[in-house]
Design a protein around this motif. Structure first.
Motif, PDB file in Angstrom:
ATOM      1  N   ILE A  62      -3.499 -10.360   1.073  1.00 35.84           N
ATOM      2  CA  ILE A  62      -4.632  -9.134   0.454  1.00 35.84           C
ATOM      3  C   ILE A  62      -3.590  -8.105   0.027  1.00 35.84           C
ATOM      4  O   ILE A  62      -2.737  -7.785   1.051  1.00 35.84           O
ATOM      5  CB  ILE A  62      -5.302  -8.551   1.739  1.00 35.84           C
ATOM      6  CG1 ILE A  62      -5.953  -9.977   2.438  1.00 35.84           C
ATOM      7  CG2 ILE A  62      -6.234  -7.650   1.529  1.00 35.84           C
ATOM      8  CD1 ILE A  62      -7.079 -10.505   1.322  1.00 35.84           C
ATOM      9  N   GLU A  63      -3.758  -7.554  -1.073  1.00 36.60           N
ATOM     10  CA  GLU A  63      -3.068  -6.489  -1.462  1.00 36.60           C
ATOM     11  C   GLU A  63      -3.765  -5.220  -1.529  1.00 36.60           C
ATOM     12  O   GLU A  63      -4.730  -5.115  -1.600  1.00 36.60           O
ATOM     13  CB  GLU A  63      -2.682  -6.683  -3.044  1.00 36.60           C
ATOM     14  CG  GLU A  63      -1.612  -5.932  -3.608  1.00 36.60           C
ATOM     15  CD  GLU A  63      -1.067  -6.117  -4.850  1.00 36.60           C
ATOM     16  OE1 GLU A  63      -1.834  -5.997  -5.782  1.00 36.60           O
ATOM     17  OE2 GLU A  63       0.123  -6.820  -4.876  1.00 36.60           O
ATOM     18  N   ASN A  68       4.285   4.065   0.771  1.00 38.31           N
ATOM     19  CA  ASN A  68       5.565   4.103   1.488  1.00 38.31           C
ATOM     20  C   ASN A  68       5.998   4.801   2.393  1.00 38.31           C
ATOM     21  O   ASN A  68       5.404   5.772   2.631  1.00 38.31           O
ATOM     22  CB  ASN A  68       6.725   3.605   0.422  1.00 38.31           C
ATOM     23  CG  ASN A  68       7.169   4.905  -0.274  1.00 38.31           C
ATOM     24  OD1 ASN A  68       6.689   6.028  -0.016  1.00 38.31           O
ATOM     25  ND2 ASN A  68       8.072   4.879  -1.250  1.00 38.31           N
ATOM     26  N   ALA A  69       7.134   4.719   3.039  1.00 42.26           N
ATOM     27  CA  ALA A  69       7.779   5.609   4.249  1.00 42.26           C
ATOM     28  C   ALA A  69       8.018   6.988   3.747  1.00 42.26           C
ATOM     29  O   ALA A  69       7.653   7.957   4.459  1.00 42.26           O
ATOM     30  CB  ALA A  69       8.862   5.144   4.702  1.00 42.26           C
ATOM     31  N   ALA A  76       0.852  -2.750  -1.390  1.00 44.05           N
ATOM     32  CA  ALA A  76       1.642  -3.785  -0.371  1.00 44.05           C
ATOM     33  C   ALA A  76       0.653  -4.587   0.161  1.00 44.05           C
ATOM     34  O   ALA A  76      -0.423  -4.594   0.159  1.00 44.05           O
ATOM     35  CB  ALA A  76       2.224  -3.206   0.669  1.00 44.05           C
ATOM     36  N   SER A  77       1.062  -5.900   0.609  1.00 44.93           N
ATOM     37  CA  SER A  77       0.224  -6.899   1.060  1.00 44.93           C
ATOM     38  C   SER A  77       0.516  -7.478   2.336  1.00 44.93           C
ATOM     39  O   SER A  77       1.527  -6.942   3.276  1.00 44.93           O
ATOM     40  CB  SER A  77       0.236  -8.240   0.234  1.00 44.93           C
ATOM     41  OG  SER A  77       1.478  -8.768   0.269  1.00 44.93           O
ATOM     42  N   TYR A  78      -0.872  -7.821   3.136  1.00 43.21           N
ATOM     43  CA  TYR A  78      -0.693  -8.518   4.403  1.00 43.21           C
ATOM     44  C   TYR A  78      -1.249  -9.927   4.489  1.00 43.21           C
ATOM     45  O   TYR A  78      -1.878 -10.216   3.343  1.00 43.21           O
ATOM     46  CB  TYR A  78      -1.145  -7.682   5.380  1.00 43.21           C
ATOM     47  CG  TYR A  78      -2.765  -7.449   5.096  1.00 43.21           C
ATOM     48  CD1 TYR A  78      -3.586  -8.217   5.944  1.00 43.21           C
ATOM     49  CD2 TYR A  78      -3.299  -6.362   4.590  1.00 43.21           C
ATOM     50  CE1 TYR A  78      -5.063  -7.908   5.890  1.00 43.21           C
ATOM     51  CE2 TYR A  78      -4.698  -6.143   4.485  1.00 43.21           C
ATOM     52  CZ  TYR A  78      -5.451  -6.938   5.082  1.00 43.21           C
ATOM     53  OH  TYR A  78      -6.825  -6.782   5.216  1.00 43.21           O
ATOM     54  N   GLY A  79      -1.078 -10.847   5.228  1.00 47.62           N
ATOM     55  CA  GLY A  79      -1.901 -12.147   5.339  1.00 47.62           C
ATOM     56  C   GLY A  79      -3.045 -12.308   6.092  1.00 47.62           C
ATOM     57  O   GLY A  79      -3.226 -11.391   7.329  1.00 47.62           O
ATOM     58  N   LEU A  80      -3.940 -13.192   5.548  1.00 53.01           N
ATOM     59  CA  LEU A  80      -5.076 -13.384   6.588  1.00 53.01           C
ATOM     60  C   LEU A  80      -5.115 -14.868   6.699  1.00 53.01           C
ATOM     61  O   LEU A  80      -4.953 -15.726   5.630  1.00 53.01           O
ATOM     62  CB  LEU A  80      -6.501 -13.083   5.897  1.00 53.01           C
ATOM     63  CG  LEU A  80      -6.758 -11.389   5.929  1.00 53.01           C
ATOM     64  CD1 LEU A  80      -7.970 -11.353   5.162  1.00 53.01           C
ATOM     65  CD2 LEU A  80      -6.965 -11.019   7.454  1.00 53.01           C
ATOM     66  N   VAL A  81      -5.291 -15.325   8.001  1.00 59.21           N
ATOM     67  CA  VAL A  81      -5.061 -16.814   8.041  1.00 59.21           C
ATOM     68  C   VAL A  81      -6.307 -17.044   9.275  1.00 59.21           C
ATOM     69  O   VAL A  81      -6.832 -16.248   9.623  1.00 59.21           O
ATOM     70  CB  VAL A  81      -3.732 -17.239   8.910  1.00 59.21           C
ATOM     71  CG1 VAL A  81      -2.979 -16.908   7.670  1.00 59.21           C
ATOM     72  CG2 VAL A  81      -3.453 -16.559  10.319  1.00 59.21           C
TER      73      VAL A  81
END
Length: 381
Positions: A62-63, A68-69, A76-81
């Motif tokens: 998922i984007e 940023n810092a 940025a992306s993270y995952g879905l499972v």
């Protein structure tokens, strides 16, 4: 030989964990065509964790529009499972040191707010569990930016929200959780943390980790005092003691915020979390050999880096285990005493880092082929 497990971490800047699995697997299948090769890419909770777990569990990425810092817009992306019930998030993906140039690093103002937006997006999608990896952060804000992104108000003496950045934690007078995201009380949070540093003091987040993020001696003193004030307000208003908590100093103190505002949170070794999620122990049953590795193997590997997870499985079930690394470093022989049967480096001759990175895939394949041929020769005797 009927079955082997290939379970490495990545060689940073060179090959991903999945690529390493593929190269070693190809070499072994050339020598043992009927061999069952089980590929289990691993990570330790730092950079690469989201990619490894999401791909291994056939999830999706998922984007998100975030920051940023340095509070600059980015994606940025993270995952879905697990049918979108488990989110995999890395602090490094939106609050990471690698995204900030050396001249622009300033932990006084660096914030975890962008990571908070990733968590918020996952919560809005109805996840029931989150794994968050804390490696590679550019921040020293105690995770306060995450709290603010999730609806926590950190208020100064004039009842105004403090700006983002560790510098301003000294100004917190009150913490207001009346508008906090409602899912914080329901979601299960696993914090992948491989350090036991407390939040404050000479062994805390600031003194130990802030200098590598750009902090001067003066900044260290200022930031440590600011974190102490934040910890005091968490104690006073949330009845949560984080100042001396083991692991609270990870990622510039981010653990302190996560355990304070998520009602169902646990701190675990990154490799332990990931090993459990990908079912490393279960898949290793009946294996004749386990192959692991990482970019550099040395005495620090024993302190909880990725190869320790497969080593523990190998020792438990009496399975021979070897490691193939980009390089072997100081006191690497300690790993032989811990149970490894062989340690190998893909670097074959003195060379520059740049040239070594270019030839890693080629060298890894040939080394794996050589190991497989050696095993074949012994299996005939």
């Amino acid at each position: 030989m009927k079955k082997i497990i290939i379970a490495p971490d990545s060689y940073k800047e060179s090959l991903s964990a999945k690529e390493i699995c593929d190269v070693i697997g190809q070499a072994f299948n050339e020598i043992f065509p009927d061999l069952e090769v089980v590929k289990i890419p691993l990570a330790d909770g730092g950079e690469g964790t989201t990619e490894v777990l999401t791909q291994s569990l056939n999830g999706r990425f998922i984007e998100v529009e975030t920051f940023n810092a340095n509070n600059q817009p980015m994606r940025a992306s993270y995952g879905l499972v697990n049918n979108d019930k488990l989110a995999i998030i890395e602090l490094a993906s939106s609050s990471g040191l690698a995204d900030i140039s050396a001249e622009d690093r300033n932990p006084l103002y660096a914030t975890t707010y962008g990571t908070g937006l990733l968590i918020k997006d996952a919560l809005n999608k109805g996840v029931e569990e989150i794994i968050i990896g804390l490696g590679g952060s550019a921040t020293n804000d105690g995770g306060a930016g995450i709290a603010q992104a999730l609806g926590v108000s950190l208020l100064d003496s004039n009842n105004n929200e403090i700006p983002h950045g560790g510098k301003y934690l000294k100004d917190i007078m009150r913490i207001d959780t009346s508008n906090v995201h409602p899912q914080l009380k329901n979601v299960k949070l696993k914090i992948a943390c491989d350090v036991d540093n407390p939040l404050c003091g000479p062994n805390g987040a600031t003194h130990i980790f802030a200098p590598q993020k750009g902090a001067s001696v003066e900044m260290v003193e200022e930031l440590d005092k600011a974190l102490e004030n934040y910890a005091d307000k968490i104690q006073d208003m949330l009845n949560k003691s984080v100042k001396d908590m083991a692991g609270a100093g990870a990622a510039g103190g981010t653990t302190a915020t996560l355990v304070s505002f998520f009602k169902n949170s646990t701190i675990q070794s990154g490799v332990e979390i990931i090993g459990n999620v990908v079912k490393l122990e279960e898949k290793s049953q009946g294996a004749d050999l386990i192959i692991t590795g990482e970019g550099k193997i040395d005495y620090q590997t024993l302190s909880g880096k990725t190869p320790i997870a497969p080593l523990n499985v190998a020792n438990k079930y009496n399975i021979p285990i070897i490691a193939i690394a980009g390089a072997l470093g100081q006191d690497y022989e300690q790993l032989l005493e811990a149970g490894f049967k062989g340690l190998y480096s893909v670097t074959v001759a003195p060379t520059t880092l740049q040239d070594a990175l270019k030839t890693t895939r080629y060298n890894l394949y040939n080394l794996s082929l050589s190991i497989a041929k050696t095993l074949q020769a012994f299996s005939k005797n």
